[in-house]
Design a protein around this motif. Sequence first.
Motif, PDB file in Angstrom:
ATOM      1  N   TYR A 381      43.961  42.471  22.750  1.00  0.00           N
ATOM      2  CA  TYR A 381      45.120  41.567  22.627  1.00  0.00           C
ATOM      3  C   TYR A 381      46.390  42.376  22.367  1.00  0.00           C
ATOM      4  CZ  TYR A 381      48.049  37.832  20.599  1.00  0.00           C
ATOM      5  OH  TYR A 381      49.060  36.957  20.302  1.00  0.00           O
ATOM      6  N   GLU A 382      46.319  43.298  21.422  1.00  0.00           N
ATOM      7  CA  GLU A 382      47.504  44.115  21.117  1.00  0.00           C
ATOM      8  C   GLU A 382      47.863  45.015  22.303  1.00  0.00           C
ATOM      9  OE1 GLU A 382      46.947  44.727  16.326  1.00  0.00           O
ATOM     10  OE2 GLU A 382      45.588  45.787  17.659  1.00  0.00           O
ATOM     11  N   LEU A 383      46.843  45.516  22.985  1.00  0.00           N
ATOM     12  CA  LEU A 383      47.107  46.446  24.086  1.00  0.00           C
ATOM     13  C   LEU A 383      47.687  45.732  25.303  1.00  0.00           C
ATOM     14  CD1 LEU A 383      43.959  48.728  23.688  1.00  0.00           C
ATOM     15  CD2 LEU A 383      46.333  49.268  23.055  1.00  0.00           C
ATOM     16  N   LEU A 384      47.235  44.510  25.545  1.00  0.00           N
ATOM     17  CA  LEU A 384      47.813  43.747  26.665  1.00  0.00           C
ATOM     18  C   LEU A 384      49.282  43.431  26.382  1.00  0.00           C
ATOM     19  CD1 LEU A 384      44.757  41.430  27.402  1.00  0.00           C
ATOM     20  CD2 LEU A 384      45.741  43.082  29.017  1.00  0.00           C
ATOM     21  N   ILE A 385      49.589  43.146  25.121  1.00  0.00           N
ATOM     22  CA  ILE A 385      50.988  42.911  24.757  1.00  0.00           C
ATOM     23  C   ILE A 385      51.790  44.200  24.965  1.00  0.00           C
ATOM     24  CG2 ILE A 385      52.552  42.372  22.836  1.00  0.00           C
ATOM     25  CD1 ILE A 385      50.295  40.497  21.757  1.00  0.00           C
ATOM     26  N   GLU A 386      51.217  45.307  24.543  1.00  0.00           N
ATOM     27  CA  GLU A 386      51.893  46.597  24.758  1.00  0.00           C
ATOM     28  C   GLU A 386      52.095  46.869  26.255  1.00  0.00           C
ATOM     29  OE1 GLU A 386      50.092  49.998  22.770  1.00  0.00           O
ATOM     30  OE2 GLU A 386      51.160  51.381  24.099  1.00  0.00           O
ATOM     31  N   ALA A 387      51.151  46.390  27.069  1.00  0.00           N
ATOM     32  CA  ALA A 387      51.266  46.578  28.527  1.00  0.00           C
ATOM     33  C   ALA A 387      52.369  45.713  29.133  1.00  0.00           C
ATOM     34  CB  ALA A 387      49.928  46.275  29.201  1.00  0.00           C
ATOM     35  N   GLY A 388      52.891  44.772  28.379  1.00  0.00           N
ATOM     36  CA  GLY A 388      54.032  43.993  28.875  1.00  0.00           C
ATOM     37  C   GLY A 388      53.762  42.516  29.069  1.00  0.00           C
ATOM     38  N   PHE A 389      52.549  42.066  28.764  1.00  0.00           N
ATOM     39  CA  PHE A 389      52.276  40.630  28.846  1.00  0.00           C
ATOM     40  C   PHE A 389      52.788  39.956  27.578  1.00  0.00           C
ATOM     41  CE2 PHE A 389      48.909  42.625  31.438  1.00  0.00           C
ATOM     42  CZ  PHE A 389      49.070  41.925  32.625  1.00  0.00           C
ATOM     43  N   THR A 390      53.170  38.692  27.680  1.00  0.00           N
ATOM     44  CA  THR A 390      53.528  37.956  26.462  1.00  0.00           C
ATOM     45  C   THR A 390      52.243  37.714  25.674  1.00  0.00           C
ATOM     46  OG1 THR A 390      53.149  35.756  27.402  1.00  0.00           O
ATOM     47  CG2 THR A 390      55.360  36.715  27.719  1.00  0.00           C
ATOM     48  N   PRO A 391      52.356  37.400  24.381  1.00  0.00           N
ATOM     49  CA  PRO A 391      51.138  37.079  23.618  1.00  0.00           C
ATOM     50  C   PRO A 391      50.347  35.939  24.265  1.00  0.00           C
ATOM     51  CG  PRO A 391      52.970  37.432  22.112  1.00  0.00           C
ATOM     52  CD  PRO A 391      53.550  37.461  23.508  1.00  0.00           C
ATOM     53  N   GLU A 392      51.047  34.923  24.746  1.00  0.00           N
ATOM     54  CA  GLU A 392      50.346  33.792  25.361  1.00  0.00           C
ATOM     55  C   GLU A 392      49.625  34.213  26.648  1.00  0.00           C
ATOM     56  OE1 GLU A 392      53.388  33.643  24.083  1.00  0.00           O
ATOM     57  OE2 GLU A 392      53.691  31.781  22.968  1.00  0.00           O
ATOM     58  N   GLU A 393      50.290  35.049  27.453  1.00  0.00           N
ATOM     59  CA  GLU A 393      49.633  35.546  28.676  1.00  0.00           C
ATOM     60  C   GLU A 393      48.434  36.422  28.329  1.00  0.00           C
ATOM     61  OE1 GLU A 393      53.587  35.914  31.615  1.00  0.00           O
ATOM     62  OE2 GLU A 393      52.966  37.623  30.376  1.00  0.00           O
ATOM     63  N   SER A 394      48.568  37.185  27.254  1.00  0.00           N
ATOM     64  CA  SER A 394      47.461  38.061  26.852  1.00  0.00           C
ATOM     65  C   SER A 394      46.244  37.234  26.449  1.00  0.00           C
ATOM     66  CB  SER A 394      47.901  38.965  25.699  1.00  0.00           C
ATOM     67  OG  SER A 394      49.026  39.732  26.085  1.00  0.00           O
ATOM     68  N   ILE A 395      46.483  36.164  25.698  1.00  0.00           N
ATOM     69  CA  ILE A 395      45.369  35.269  25.330  1.00  0.00           C
ATOM     70  C   ILE A 395      44.783  34.624  26.584  1.00  0.00           C
ATOM     71  CG2 ILE A 395      44.788  33.096  24.130  1.00  0.00           C
ATOM     72  CD1 ILE A 395      45.128  35.456  22.206  1.00  0.00           C
ATOM     73  N   GLN A 396      45.656  34.246  27.510  1.00  0.00           N
ATOM     74  CA  GLN A 396      45.179  33.652  28.771  1.00  0.00           C
ATOM     75  C   GLN A 396      44.236  34.624  29.508  1.00  0.00           C
ATOM     76  OE1 GLN A 396      48.314  33.151  31.648  1.00  0.00           O
ATOM     77  NE2 GLN A 396      47.138  31.732  32.924  1.00  0.00           N
ATOM     78  N   ILE A 397      44.615  35.892  29.561  1.00  0.00           N
ATOM     79  CA  ILE A 397      43.782  36.903  30.223  1.00  0.00           C
ATOM     80  C   ILE A 397      42.417  36.979  29.544  1.00  0.00           C
ATOM     81  CG2 ILE A 397      43.555  39.418  30.563  1.00  0.00           C
ATOM     82  CD1 ILE A 397      46.688  39.400  30.950  1.00  0.00           C
TER      83      ILE A 397
END
Length: 466
Positions: A381-397
């Motif tokens: 979750y933290e790494l997807l956010i670091e990759a540039g996704f929003t927190p909501e998009e990261s949870i969606q992934i």
Amino acid sequence: MRRALLLLCLAGSGLQAQPRVLPPAVKNFTSVDAPVIAITHVKLVDGTGTAAKSDQTILIRGEKIEAVGPAASISVPEDVRVIDATGKSVIPGIIGLHDHMYYSGMKFMGDSYPRLFLSAGVTTIRTTGSVDSYQELNLKRRIDSLLIPGPSIVVTGPYLQGYGGFTGAMHPVSGPEDARRMVRYWAEEGVTWFKAYTQISRADLGAAIQEAHKHGVKVTAHLCSVGFREAVALGIDALEHGLLTNSEYWGGKAPDQCPTVGDSAIYGALDINSPDVQRTIREMVAKKVAMTSTLDVFELSSPSRVPFDQRVLDALAPQFQTGIANFYNNAKTAKDSMNRVTFKKAMEFDRAFAKAGGLLGAGSDPCCISAIAGYGDQRNYELLIEAGFTPEESIQIMTSNGAKILGFDKVVGTIKPGMQADLVLLGGDVIARPANIRNTEIVFRRGIGFDSAKLRESIKGLVGLR
Ligand SMILES: [Zn+2]
């Protein structure tokens, strides 16, 4: 067995939510098990990628979500179990797409991992590389029958691997007919996915994919001898890990063989916007080939980046704890710095794939060192956010995209009326402070609220052993 069957019948009827009779092996880990449960005043991240909503109420009846909406507009019936979740967040149960059942030397973790996954909020896993598919099939049946706590398991067949490399628990496929024979056998035994591995040939991979599709079974791969575009052309359904396993950008790669010259520094120099890389992404998207991001395990190549997590040490048996100390001692090396650069490229590739319309899921590869069940999924979750996704998009992934890839999106992956009640109650605001993804308090699976701390406590010192 009879009782398990009865429970499933009740669950399927959907007419009324009767109290379920859970065996002690499950009951001992629950904190909430009531016919109707209301989670009130919670911050909702529903898994669809839309902005989180504050002050929501979620009504759970039996195994299903009955209603979701602003706390002021949902009427909570009398005599239901109410959980005041003011200041807390809820997300759908995490769907870990690359979540093995083994650790260190491919030892089966059938005892510790199911509870560890669940405690961390992971309610569905695809094992994606199986060390013992029969163990996994039997474990899946026991969990599905509510005999023990654990996530829903999508079992993969044994690795489809060619000769050479990592073959301890793997049958080296000797040709297309052998590949077909293996796929047929395991498909009939009940596995629903296969994972092809690093030394497979194009001919064997193509045969395996054809045979799998004949049986309604899907194929993903951790590639090396075959490039992404070659696998896409062969009709593969998904690809694991992302950029750092795509060998097609190495100069001088021989067909059907892993590159033997140079090193992974080539990825650090790669331009993700270059025609070559964009062509890979375009072809994946056009053929609807999904991809599993496994940033947490890529990060292990740069120990200096990896946050220390006491929970990992607590979970590991003592003889495996020294591996963690050695791991952090390797932090300040040249390789560590180089891998930080390639890691950023892997993040960029995940972003570019999603931006181009690719279906990106996530998984943790809980194989080794500090990557153990569940905690890697949280780190993602933290790494997807670091990759540039929003927190909501990261949870969606990590949730609904995973459900789509598995074909389960009508049942799990989002928090909406009618969906199965697989969801995670987190202490704190998981949008404002992503580290709160680790504050799992109650993990609901099929409407049963499991006590995360109790599950975690029960596996202390077991990981690595069983
Ligand atoms: Zn793996």
